[in-house]
Design a protein around this motif. Sequence first.
Motif, mmCIF file in Angstrom:
data_model
loop_
_atom_site.group_PDB
_atom_site.id
_atom_site.type_symbol
_atom_site.label_atom_id
_atom_site.label_comp_id
_atom_site.label_asym_id
_atom_site.label_seq_id
_atom_site.Cartn_x
_atom_site.Cartn_y
_atom_site.Cartn_z
ATOM 1 N N LEU A 171 0.837 -1.200 0.000
ATOM 2 C CA LEU A 171 0.000 0.000 0.000
ATOM 3 C C LEU A 171 0.873 1.252 0.000
ATOM 4 C CD1 LEU A 171 -2.841 -0.763 2.585
ATOM 5 C CD2 LEU A 171 -3.040 -0.678 0.100
ATOM 6 N N MET A 172 0.389 2.297 -0.686
ATOM 7 C CA MET A 172 1.107 3.573 -0.686
ATOM 8 C C MET A 172 0.685 4.394 0.529
ATOM 9 S SD MET A 172 3.162 3.737 -3.241
ATOM 10 C CE MET A 172 3.549 5.372 -3.757
ATOM 11 N N ASN A 173 1.660 4.989 1.159
ATOM 12 C CA ASN A 173 1.431 6.004 2.180
ATOM 13 C C ASN A 173 1.971 7.302 1.608
ATOM 14 O OD1 ASN A 173 0.421 4.386 4.383
ATOM 15 N ND2 ASN A 173 2.469 3.566 4.586
ATOM 16 N N LYS A 174 1.358 8.425 1.994
ATOM 17 C CA LYS A 174 1.909 9.688 1.522
ATOM 18 C C LYS A 174 1.827 10.738 2.603
ATOM 19 C CE LYS A 174 -1.994 12.003 -0.758
ATOM 20 N NZ LYS A 174 -2.427 12.710 -1.968
ATOM 21 N N MET A 175 2.745 11.702 2.496
ATOM 22 C CA MET A 175 2.692 12.881 3.349
ATOM 23 C C MET A 175 2.725 14.104 2.453
ATOM 24 S SD MET A 175 6.391 12.690 5.286
ATOM 25 C CE MET A 175 6.537 10.927 5.507
ATOM 26 N N GLU A 176 1.896 15.081 2.814
ATOM 27 C CA GLU A 176 1.782 16.315 2.042
ATOM 28 C C GLU A 176 2.317 17.482 2.851
ATOM 29 O OE1 GLU A 176 -2.086 17.316 0.572
ATOM 30 O OE2 GLU A 176 -2.205 15.511 -0.668
ATOM 31 N N GLN A 181 -7.021 -0.170 -6.920
ATOM 32 C CA GLN A 181 -7.556 -0.874 -8.086
ATOM 33 C C GLN A 181 -6.670 -0.554 -9.289
ATOM 34 O OE1 GLN A 181 -10.439 -2.837 -8.045
ATOM 35 N NE2 GLN A 181 -10.419 -2.525 -5.836
ATOM 36 N N PRO A 182 -6.316 -1.563 -10.074
ATOM 37 C CA PRO A 182 -5.493 -1.295 -11.256
ATOM 38 C C PRO A 182 -6.166 -0.280 -12.186
ATOM 39 C CG PRO A 182 -5.792 -3.659 -10.913
ATOM 40 C CD PRO A 182 -6.685 -2.952 -9.944
ATOM 41 N N LYS A 185 -7.098 2.669 -11.854
ATOM 42 C CA LYS A 185 -8.083 3.583 -11.260
ATOM 43 C C LYS A 185 -7.325 4.637 -10.458
ATOM 44 C CE LYS A 185 -11.972 1.091 -11.975
ATOM 45 N NZ LYS A 185 -13.107 1.476 -12.711
ATOM 46 N N HIS A 186 -7.964 5.795 -10.286
ATOM 47 C CA HIS A 186 -7.354 6.837 -9.462
ATOM 48 C C HIS A 186 -7.205 6.328 -8.032
ATOM 49 C CE1 HIS A 186 -7.008 10.251 -12.085
ATOM 50 N NE2 HIS A 186 -8.236 10.048 -12.552
ATOM 51 N N THR A 187 -6.122 6.723 -7.392
ATOM 52 C CA THR A 187 -5.876 6.326 -6.014
ATOM 53 C C THR A 187 -6.863 7.037 -5.093
ATOM 54 O OG1 THR A 187 -3.542 6.088 -6.515
ATOM 55 C CG2 THR A 187 -4.133 6.203 -4.191
ATOM 56 N N VAL A 188 -7.454 6.288 -4.178
ATOM 57 C CA VAL A 188 -8.327 6.862 -3.152
ATOM 58 C C VAL A 188 -7.503 6.951 -1.872
ATOM 59 C CG1 VAL A 188 -10.457 6.557 -1.823
ATOM 60 C CG2 VAL A 188 -10.378 5.855 -4.230
#
Length: 140
Positions: free
Chosen positions: A49-54, A89-90, A92-95
């Motif tokens: 899974l991707m994690n992100k920080m903004e 989902q392949p 598809k935009h990331t939620v």
Amino acid sequence: PDKVKASNIAAVSIEIGSWKRSAANEGEIVAKFYYAKRRLIWEILERGLMNKMEIQWGDVIGLHASLSEGTLIIEVSKPPVFYTEHDPQPRKHTVWHPAEDFTGGQASVCRLHTLRFACGVLNKHFERLMKYDERLRSIS
């Protein structure tokens, strides 16, 4: 800057305080510069899974790049906002869903973010960032 495409830069590693991640494969750590939204984003793939920080550009109080070494060091005035990928989902935009600090609390208390890139990868993106934001250029 509104029409400028975001920069997506594959990083080799990211370090915040005692927390460090290294990419085993390209794309596991990605730095993104969003010119229209005026944000820096770090995305880290962990356990599928991707994690992100903004980080808002206005929260950046220090900026140093060593293009010859492929290093970018950002100092922030407040912690980034954290998100985790939801139900990927392949094609598809990331939620994204709001998340807790996934750096073991380091990004919530440490102001320096150090990213390392393969030689030459950062150059044109950093130059573009300097071109489009006078305040970031002045603190660099």
